[in-house]
Structures are given as structure tokens and as C-alpha cells.
Design a protein around this motif. Sequence first.
Motif, short mmCIF file in Angstrom:
data_model
loop_
_atom_site.label_atom_id
_atom_site.label_comp_id
_atom_site.label_asym_id
_atom_site.label_seq_id
_atom_site.Cartn_x
_atom_site.Cartn_y
_atom_site.Cartn_z
N UNK A 92 0.85 -1.20 0.00
CA UNK A 92 0.00 0.00 0.00
C UNK A 92 0.87 1.23 0.00
N UNK A 93 0.26 2.36 -0.35
CA UNK A 93 0.99 3.61 -0.38
C UNK A 93 0.11 4.70 0.18
N UNK A 94 0.72 5.66 0.82
CA UNK A 94 -0.04 6.79 1.38
C UNK A 94 0.56 8.08 0.82
N UNK A 95 -0.27 9.11 0.72
CA UNK A 95 0.15 10.33 0.03
C UNK A 95 -0.75 11.47 0.46
N UNK A 96 -0.28 12.71 0.21
CA UNK A 96 -1.02 13.95 0.52
C UNK A 96 -1.29 14.09 2.01
N UNK A 97 -0.43 13.52 2.84
CA UNK A 97 -0.64 13.71 4.28
C UNK A 97 -0.19 15.12 4.65
N UNK A 98 -1.05 15.93 5.26
CA UNK A 98 -0.62 17.28 5.64
C UNK A 98 0.55 17.23 6.63
N UNK A 99 1.40 18.25 6.55
CA UNK A 99 2.63 18.30 7.36
C UNK A 99 2.35 18.25 8.86
N UNK A 100 1.19 18.78 9.27
CA UNK A 100 0.93 18.88 10.71
C UNK A 100 0.22 17.64 11.27
N UNK A 149 9.43 -0.19 4.45
CA UNK A 149 8.78 1.07 4.10
C UNK A 149 9.78 1.99 3.40
N UNK A 150 9.30 2.62 2.33
CA UNK A 150 10.13 3.53 1.54
C UNK A 150 9.42 4.87 1.41
N UNK A 151 10.21 5.94 1.36
CA UNK A 151 9.68 7.23 0.95
C UNK A 151 10.07 7.37 -0.52
N UNK A 152 9.16 7.00 -1.42
CA UNK A 152 9.51 7.08 -2.84
C UNK A 152 9.55 8.53 -3.31
N UNK A 174 4.65 0.85 1.26
CA UNK A 174 4.85 -0.20 2.26
C UNK A 174 4.70 -1.57 1.64
N UNK A 175 5.69 -2.41 1.87
CA UNK A 175 5.62 -3.83 1.52
C UNK A 175 5.32 -4.57 2.81
#
Length: 135
Positions: free
Chosen positions: A39-47, A62-65, A112-113
Motif C-alpha cells: 500500500x501507499x499513502x500520500x497527501x498527508x498534511x505536514x501537521x 517502508x520507503x519514501x519514494x 509499504x511492503x
Amino acid sequence: MELVKEQIINFEKIGSSQLGFITVAEVQKNIPFEIKRVYWTYYTPQDVIRGGHAHKELKQFIFAVSGTIEFNTENLKGYKNTFILDSPEKGLYIPELVWRDIKFTHSAVLLCLASEIYDENDYFRDYNDFKSYRK
Ligand code: TYD
């Protein structure tokens, strides 16, 4: 390969700055479990702080692509760590029974793998339940 504790592994960066790069995650070569879910996560606000959980059985790489992701972890022995994923060839291995809080830069994409299919019963979502758990 055997990995027992949470740590960052530098994966091979194949290529050049002229042509670009490729990094490979491959079961039995540099991933120490069968991958059952991605799975992948994205657009998480900085705060926003995500995570806030641990797993009973799940192992993850886990990678920060893209962007930068900060992990603050704690295991059942009370060892705390901060891991910064700031480049796509860095992989964070997280075994079972590690609490994590996660912060993202806005452009960050977390990949995430995972060693297991999704199971809400595998989560500790309460920190005190996690800390008082004995295997
Ligand atoms: P969660 O694991 O709590 O995410 P984070 O650690 O990034 O805050 O999951 C967030 C939501 O997504 C939660 O409602 C469960 C759902 N979810 C799935 O349905 N399948 C999955 O594989 C994952 C990882 C989450």
C-alpha cells in the motif's frame, strides 16, 4: 537475509544521475518475508501525525519514494529510535511489536511492503495495551 530489529537498509541505487535510477525490492534477496500486500499513502498534511500503532505479527519494509518521512519508533524493551527516510533507496525495516508515529512532508509518498494481508486484529492502537503486552 535475516533482520531482527528496526533499521534503515540502503538498497542498491542502479543507474546514474544522467539517466536516472532504479531500486529493486525482491523477496528472498533483500526482503526477508513473502510480500502479501502493498500500500501507499500520500497527501498527508505536514501537521498530521499518522501511525500511532504497533502490530502483533506484521513485518514491513517502508520507503519514501518521494519526499521525506520521519518515523519515531519504540519497541517493547523501551528502545526508542528516530528514522528519517529522505531518499528513495532507503528502506525502513519494521518487525512486529514496534510502535510507530509518522510525520510526512507534504509531497511525501510512503510505499509499504507488508508480510500479511490487512487484519485489524493485528493492530495495537492503544499505546498502554502495547506496552503491557507480553508475548
Ligand atoms: P492505518 O494503518 O491506521 O494507517 P496509518 O498508520 O497510516 O495512520 O490505516 C488507515 C485506514 O486505512 C484504516 O481505516 C484502515 C485502512 N486500511 C485498510 O483498509 N487496509 C490496509 O491495508 C491499510 C494499511 C489500512
